[in-house]
Each structure stands twice: as structure tokens, then as C-alpha cells.
Design a protein around this motif. Sequence first.
Motif, PDB file in Angstrom:
ATOM      1  N   VAL A 148       0.865  -1.180   0.000  1.00 22.60           N
ATOM      2  CA  VAL A 148       0.000   0.000   0.000  1.00 22.60           C
ATOM      3  C   VAL A 148       0.899   1.227   0.000  1.00 22.60           C
ATOM      4  O   VAL A 148       1.812   1.334   0.827  1.00 22.60           O
ATOM      5  N   MET A 164     -11.725   3.384  -0.371  1.00 22.45           N
ATOM      6  CA  MET A 164     -12.211   2.732   0.830  1.00 22.45           C
ATOM      7  C   MET A 164     -13.725   2.940   0.882  1.00 22.45           C
ATOM      8  O   MET A 164     -14.230   4.024   0.565  1.00 22.45           O
ATOM      9  N   SER A 197      -5.688  -3.148   5.301  1.00 20.95           N
ATOM     10  CA  SER A 197      -6.143  -1.770   5.423  1.00 20.95           C
ATOM     11  C   SER A 197      -6.129  -1.260   6.856  1.00 20.95           C
ATOM     12  O   SER A 197      -6.472  -0.100   7.087  1.00 20.95           O
ATOM     13  N   ALA A 238     -11.193  -1.848   1.687  1.00 21.61           N
ATOM     14  CA  ALA A 238     -10.850  -1.410   0.335  1.00 21.61           C
ATOM     15  C   ALA A 238     -11.773  -2.078  -0.670  1.00 21.61           C
ATOM     16  O   ALA A 238     -12.040  -3.279  -0.581  1.00 21.61           O
ATOM     17  N   ARG A 264      -7.076   4.685  -1.851  1.00 19.03           N
ATOM     18  CA  ARG A 264      -5.949   3.833  -1.475  1.00 19.03           C
ATOM     19  C   ARG A 264      -5.180   3.447  -2.726  1.00 19.03           C
ATOM     20  O   ARG A 264      -5.777   3.008  -3.710  1.00 19.03           O
TER      21      ARG A 264
END
Length: 293
Positions: A148, A164, A197, A238, A264
Motif C-alpha cells: 500500500v 475505501m 487496510s 478497500a 488507497r
Amino acid sequence: MTLTQLEVFARVAELRGFTLAATRLHISQSAVSHAIKALEQEMGVELIHRHQAAIELTDIGAQLLLRAREILGLAETMRQEAADARGMKRGTLRIGSFGPSSSMRLLPRILERYRQRYPNIEIRIDEGTDQEVVSWLQERRVDVGFVVLPEDKLDTFTLCEDQMVAILPANHALATAPSVSLEALCREPFIMTEAGSGPLLERLFSSQKRVPNVLHRSAQLISTLAMVEMGYGVSILAEQALPERPLRQAGSYVTKPLDPPVKRSVGLAVLNEGHASPATKAFIEIATGLQQG
């Protein structure tokens, strides 16, 4: 010291056992024990504490493991550079992947194209959280990994961006709203993901000075969705990590954009682009090309 000894040492440390290492390396357990003993004698230190059920690295063993992986990585790069001059007919590529976002959405297409071009490259895939992938890269356990973004400690290449989304039980009062705010979610029982996440969500709530009412924590995506479906709470995940259709266990769930939107980015990372092997560079080239195409 030989490369074989270092490879045996690295495998024993990775698999936490002599028997597993012997099986993976296709050699006898006695050969593994001999290689470790010879390496320890040459180094003059104990690298591994031997227990009945498992093994444990000594402090110096853990330190030298990083050096061993560095040497093995450079040796593999040399082999691949030589193979590259012959059309890259052999070599090994170690990939770190996390969750459905990379393992199910991104990796299959990339591997399909990669296999077509380089059918004889051996591919090894380790799966964990995005933070584990970062650690594996820093430990030289993998050559390239999905992460990420941003990730300042590594050389990175952006692949895609997703958003998200709030995850709500289908019969929730907010299920008909066009979008959902963090403030509204903080008033509900919250299921906090501890998967890929997780750190992003913690930063998100902190930046907006919000404190979610966390009643459940889950390290697995499927468990998080199942708890939402059963009405235990709400969550944020996500969008690309979600399965193509709801699980439909006790009920169902709905997804809603966050207000304001939260993006993201997912990309590939290597420890040092300049030292990356030809097989690694080819993987990155294919991956970024597919996303641009």
C-alpha cells in the motif's frame, strides 16, 4: 563458506525446521545439519538454538541471516544477468502478496503474461499482510512485493488506485444513504480490520480526530464481512479487496462511498531498484504495462 551453506541456513531460518528445509531443498536432513554445523564452525558462533519441536535463531544468527540473504540475492542477480544475456531462460522470482487486492485482482493477470514470456523462471509467492510484505522485502526474503503506497523506505511503482468503502448490513439504517461519513460510522459498533487496510484506517480516524466504537477486531477479510452480514457492526474496507458478490450467510451487506472520499493506492516495491534482478525488473515492467494499457 559456500552459497549452498548459506542457502541451507536461510531455508532453515525461514521454515523454522531442519526437516522442512531438507524437504524443500530436496536433500537429506543429515546434509542440512552438516551444512549448518560447518557454517557455525567457520563463523565461530552458534547460529541456531536447537529444540526438540523447533529451532530458534540466536541474536547473531538473526543478524547474519540478513547478510546471507543479501549474498544469495546478489548471487541470484548475477545468475540472472548471465541468463538474461541468453534470453533469460532460467532464474527465480520471489513475490510477496497481500490479500484479495493483489493475490486475486492483480497478480493473476501479471503472472499470466509473465509466464508467457518467461516460462522457465521459477516463481515463489509468499502471502501475508501488506506490512509483512514490507518486512519481507527489508529482510530480502522476497524480491518484489505488493504494498500500500506511499512506502518511503522502498523503491515503489504505482499500479492502481481504489477507494475505501463503508460496509453495512443490508438492513442497516444507513444502507439507503448515498454515502456515509466517518462521524456516522463512529456512532455504530465497529469491526476493525487488522489485515492490509488496518494501519490506513487508524491513520484515517486519527487525522479526522474520530474514535470508532471498536467492538470486534478481525485479521481475516471473510470474517469481517461475515460479522457485518450477521449484524454485529459496520466496517471500512478497500473496494478491490471485496469479493465480486456478497457472502450471503445470515443476510447480506451493502457498500457505500465514504464522505469525504478516501483513496488507497497499491503498487509494487523493491528494496533497491538498482540492485533488482532481471527477473524482478521484467515482472515490474509487465505489471506497470498492464495497468497502463
